[in-house]
Write an enzyme that holds these catalytic residues in place. Structure first.
Site, PDB file in Angstrom:
ATOM      1  N   ARG A  94       0.859  -1.173   0.000  1.00 27.11           N
ATOM      2  CA  ARG A  94       0.000   0.000   0.000  1.00 27.11           C
ATOM      3  C   ARG A  94       0.899   1.227   0.000  1.00 27.11           C
ATOM      4  O   ARG A  94       1.778   1.357   0.862  1.00 27.11           O
ATOM      5  CB  ARG A  94      -0.880   0.002   1.250  1.00 27.11           C
ATOM      6  CG  ARG A  94      -1.668   1.278   1.354  1.00 27.11           C
ATOM      7  CD  ARG A  94      -2.504   1.302   2.598  1.00 27.11           C
ATOM      8  NE  ARG A  94      -3.293   2.527   2.602  1.00 27.11           N
ATOM      9  CZ  ARG A  94      -3.495   3.277   3.677  1.00 27.11           C
ATOM     10  NH1 ARG A  94      -2.990   2.914   4.836  1.00 27.11           N
ATOM     11  NH2 ARG A  94      -4.208   4.371   3.608  1.00 27.11           N
ATOM     12  N   HIS A 183      -8.052   6.735   0.185  1.00 27.77           N
ATOM     13  CA  HIS A 183      -8.926   5.556   0.361  1.00 27.77           C
ATOM     14  C   HIS A 183      -9.325   4.976  -0.994  1.00 27.77           C
ATOM     15  O   HIS A 183     -10.360   4.310  -1.108  1.00 27.77           O
ATOM     16  CB  HIS A 183     -10.235   5.908   1.101  1.00 27.77           C
ATOM     17  CG  HIS A 183     -10.085   6.274   2.545  1.00 27.77           C
ATOM     18  ND1 HIS A 183     -10.908   7.193   3.158  1.00 27.77           N
ATOM     19  CD2 HIS A 183      -9.243   5.827   3.500  1.00 27.77           C
ATOM     20  CE1 HIS A 183     -10.565   7.310   4.438  1.00 27.77           C
ATOM     21  NE2 HIS A 183      -9.555   6.488   4.657  1.00 27.77           N
ATOM     22  N   HIS A 211     -17.106   5.915   2.671  1.00 23.08           N
ATOM     23  CA  HIS A 211     -16.125   5.168   3.473  1.00 23.08           C
ATOM     24  C   HIS A 211     -16.019   5.885   4.817  1.00 23.08           C
ATOM     25  O   HIS A 211     -15.381   6.932   4.932  1.00 23.08           O
ATOM     26  CB  HIS A 211     -14.771   5.147   2.744  1.00 23.08           C
ATOM     27  CG  HIS A 211     -13.681   4.462   3.521  1.00 23.08           C
ATOM     28  ND1 HIS A 211     -13.122   3.256   3.137  1.00 23.08           N
ATOM     29  CD2 HIS A 211     -13.039   4.819   4.658  1.00 23.08           C
ATOM     30  CE1 HIS A 211     -12.204   2.898   4.022  1.00 23.08           C
ATOM     31  NE2 HIS A 211     -12.125   3.832   4.952  1.00 23.08           N
ATOM     32  N   LEU A 212     -16.696   5.322   5.811  1.00 24.01           N
ATOM     33  CA  LEU A 212     -16.762   5.981   7.125  1.00 24.01           C
ATOM     34  C   LEU A 212     -16.013   5.151   8.160  1.00 24.01           C
ATOM     35  O   LEU A 212     -16.571   4.246   8.777  1.00 24.01           O
ATOM     36  CB  LEU A 212     -18.231   6.152   7.551  1.00 24.01           C
ATOM     37  CG  LEU A 212     -19.178   6.779   6.517  1.00 24.01           C
ATOM     38  CD1 LEU A 212     -20.605   6.800   7.041  1.00 24.01           C
ATOM     39  CD2 LEU A 212     -18.722   8.178   6.126  1.00 24.01           C
ATOM     40  N   GLY A 213     -14.733   5.420   8.291  1.00 23.72           N
ATOM     41  CA  GLY A 213     -13.926   4.764   9.319  1.00 23.72           C
ATOM     42  C   GLY A 213     -13.480   5.837  10.293  1.00 23.72           C
ATOM     43  O   GLY A 213     -14.170   6.843  10.462  1.00 23.72           O
ATOM     44  N   ASP A 285     -14.897   7.254  18.951  1.00 30.65           N
ATOM     45  CA  ASP A 285     -15.486   5.950  18.631  1.00 30.65           C
ATOM     46  C   ASP A 285     -17.012   6.105  18.592  1.00 30.65           C
ATOM     47  O   ASP A 285     -17.630   6.498  19.583  1.00 30.65           O
ATOM     48  CB  ASP A 285     -15.076   4.918  19.681  1.00 30.65           C
ATOM     49  CG  ASP A 285     -15.455   3.503  19.238  1.00 30.65           C
ATOM     50  OD1 ASP A 285     -16.612   3.305  18.792  1.00 30.65           O
ATOM     51  OD2 ASP A 285     -14.597   2.613  19.343  1.00 30.65           O
ATOM     52  N   ARG A 287     -19.346   4.030  18.671  1.00 30.01           N
ATOM     53  CA  ARG A 287     -20.090   3.235  19.678  1.00 30.01           C
ATOM     54  C   ARG A 287     -20.244   4.013  20.973  1.00 30.01           C
ATOM     55  O   ARG A 287     -21.313   4.065  21.580  1.00 30.01           O
ATOM     56  CB  ARG A 287     -19.346   1.926  19.984  1.00 30.01           C
ATOM     57  CG  ARG A 287     -19.465   0.905  18.900  1.00 30.01           C
ATOM     58  CD  ARG A 287     -18.434  -0.169  19.076  1.00 30.01           C
ATOM     59  NE  ARG A 287     -17.091   0.335  18.737  1.00 30.01           N
ATOM     60  CZ  ARG A 287     -16.065  -0.435  18.431  1.00 30.01           C
ATOM     61  NH1 ARG A 287     -16.189  -1.727  18.450  1.00 30.01           N
ATOM     62  NH2 ARG A 287     -14.898   0.083  18.110  1.00 30.01           N
TER      63      ARG A 287
HETATM   64  P1  AMP Z   1     -11.911   1.892  10.600  1.00 26.68           P
HETATM   65  O1  AMP Z   1     -11.034   3.113  10.503  1.00 26.68           O
HETATM   66  O2  AMP Z   1     -12.591   1.559   9.304  1.00 26.68           O
HETATM   67  O3  AMP Z   1     -11.244   0.713  11.232  1.00 26.68           O
HETATM   68  O4  AMP Z   1     -13.104   2.308  11.587  1.00 26.68           O
HETATM   69  C1  AMP Z   1     -12.874   2.517  12.967  1.00 26.68           C
HETATM   70  C2  AMP Z   1     -14.090   3.187  13.583  1.00 26.68           C
HETATM   71  O5  AMP Z   1     -15.261   2.412  13.332  1.00 26.68           O
HETATM   72  C3  AMP Z   1     -14.043   3.285  15.104  1.00 26.68           C
HETATM   73  O6  AMP Z   1     -13.363   4.452  15.503  1.00 26.68           O
HETATM   74  C4  AMP Z   1     -15.515   3.360  15.477  1.00 26.68           C
HETATM   75  O7  AMP Z   1     -15.943   4.709  15.479  1.00 26.68           O
HETATM   76  C5  AMP Z   1     -16.214   2.649  14.350  1.00 26.68           C
HETATM   77  N1  AMP Z   1     -16.806   1.358  14.750  1.00 26.68           N
HETATM   78  C6  AMP Z   1     -16.211   0.163  14.832  1.00 26.68           C
HETATM   79  N2  AMP Z   1     -17.078  -0.787  15.231  1.00 26.68           N
HETATM   80  C7  AMP Z   1     -18.275  -0.174  15.416  1.00 26.68           C
HETATM   81  C8  AMP Z   1     -19.575  -0.585  15.828  1.00 26.68           C
HETATM   82  N3  AMP Z   1     -19.831  -1.849  16.129  1.00 26.68           N
HETATM   83  N4  AMP Z   1     -20.547   0.348  15.873  1.00 26.68           N
HETATM   84  C9  AMP Z   1     -20.295   1.632  15.561  1.00 26.68           C
HETATM   85  N5  AMP Z   1     -19.087   2.097  15.170  1.00 26.68           N
HETATM   86  C10 AMP Z   1     -18.088   1.212  15.095  1.00 26.68           C
END
Ligand code: AMP
Length: 401
Positions: A94, A183, A211-213, A285, A287
């Site tokens: 990557r 991304h 793409h919501l991370g 986070d 959650r």
């Molecule tokens: P990523 O960058 O794609 O790994 O996404 C990480 C983010 O996903 C974390 O900071 C959380 O805000 C969110 N996330 C992960 N698991 C959950 C879940 N079960 N419910 C809601 N948000 C989540």
């Protein structure tokens, strides 16, 4: 023996994530992570998946990326998956920033390395670590093709009207200032997988990918080609993210310098690491934010509302850019897991043909799935992203050809 394995490496400044895949069936043979490289107590977590072995952890001092890759090679060898195996076809890396130079995955040679190095000023955090990873892997297996897969490549189809900022053209060109987007591997994978879910060919489908991370970006994909995306010169532009502000009046920066007395580095840290959800409510986070909202926490509620407001603006904007939208796809940590975010993002957009079915939205699954009501004009989908598989697929396609 035909070589069908691909090792995917994602090298950060103090970490290396890796996956070994067998491209005959895209299966995972091993996955792992080396963290805190260069510190006293580095950690390697390795999980063999080829014959159901348990995860193994090593805590020791791993001085640099070369030592990290050596440790990974040792762990793989214990599972009969050594990097000296004739079954290994290539290593896919990557690489975050390919600028305008790299529009496709590229087999690494000295000229390619020099060009990735030339792009360091536009990706000072990422490209140096990616380069170190490539150089280390090359030293370990000089005979093996190393392929660079760029986060920016999918977005190089954006028209100039979307890729250029409205600033003085000469200044922009001198400093290579334009909207590159990131991304890309995820947007490419998810837009294609969404077409597949609809049973249509990517060329026939227009998709908005969300793409919501922890980092977050949206893209408008017309017939398989990206025509706009929300991140820009750097990953700071666009949506509200875990710790990044996303869009903002650039004059906020002058104000912070002139009135707030802050330095460039302080503002960089503020906007990249202390803004977005964490800046708004102290948590990044989703959650935890949802939990706080359920308890009546006003700050968490406001952070959520700002996040959703921005998301909705991008859905509307990309709807207008595309003219016709066949599907909206949610992906990454928040997009794949947060039913409240998905529901709120399309709430009130029925006039655009957008809605989610509450029962379908509540389903938890690792599979791509539709969450819009039957017969909806626009499909709303949840499509788990798989950047490692996409890097492996692109790498293998290149070396097999
Ligand atoms: P990523 O960058 O794609 O790994 O996404 C990480 C983010 O996903 C974390 O900071 C959380 O805000 C969110 N996330 C992960 N698991 C959950 C879940 N079960 N419910 C809601 N948000 C989540």
């Amino acid at each position: 023996m035909t070589a069908t394995r691909v090792l995917v490496l994602n090298s950060g400044s103090s970490s290396v994530k890796y996956q070994l895949l067998d491209m005959r069936d895209s299966s995972r043979l091993a996955v792992g992570l080396v963290e805190r490289i260069g510190e006293e107590s580095s950690r390697l977590k390795h999980t063999p998946l080829n014959d159901g072995g348990a995860s193994r952890e090593r805590t020791e001092s791993i001085a640099d990326h070369a030592a990290a890759l050596q440790a990974v090679a040792e762990e793989l060898a214990k599972d009969g998956l050594g990097l000296d195996s004739p079954e290994l076809a290539a290593i896919g890396h990557r690489v975050v920033h390919g600028g305008q130079s790299f529009t496709e995955p590229t087999v690494v040679n000295d000229a390619v390395l020099a060009e990735i190095e030339r792009l360091i000023p536009v990706a000072p955090l990422h490209n140096p670590a990616n380069l170190t990873g490539i150089r280390t892997a090359r030293a370990l297996r000089p005979d093996l093709p190393q392929v660079a897969v760029f986060d920016t490549a999918f977005h190089t189809t954006m028209p100039e009207s979307a890729a250029r900022y409205a600033i003085d053209v000469e200044t922009a060109d001198t400093h290579r200032i334009r909207r590159y987007g990131f991304h890309g591997t995820s947007h490419a994978y998810v837009s294609r997988a969404t077409a597949e879910l609809l049973g249509r060919s990517p060329e026939d489908v227009n998709v908005i990918v969300l793409h919501l991370g922890n980092g977050a970006s949206a893209s408008a994909v017309r017939g398989g080609e990206c025509v706009d995306t929300s991140m820009g010169l750097t990953p700071l532009e666009g949506l509200v993210m875990g710790t990044r502000s996303g869009d903002m009046d650039p004059a906020v920066i002058f104000h912070l310098m002139r009135v707030g007395g802050m330095s460039t580095d302080e503002i960089d840290t503020l906007l990249n690491k202390k803004s977005g959800l964490i800046g708004l409510c102290g948590d990044n986070d989703m959650r935890e934010i949802r939990r706080r909202i359920d308890e009546g926490d006003e700050r968490a509620k406001l952070a959520f509302d700002i996040y959703i407001h921005r998301l909705k603006k991008y859905i509307g904007a990309y709807y207008a850019v595309l003219g016709r939208v066949d599907a909206i796809a949610f992906t990454a940590g928040v997009g794949e897991n947060s039913a409240p975010v998905r529901k709120a993002a399309v709430a009130g957009l029925e006039q655009l043909g957008l809605a989610v079915d509450d029962e379908l939205n509540a389903v938890r699954s690792d599979e791509p799935r539709l969450i819009s009501p039957a017969g909806a004009r626009v499909a709303v989908a949840v499509v788990p992203t798989d950047e490692e598989l996409e890097i492996a697929t692109q790498t293998y396609a290149l070396v097999e050809a």
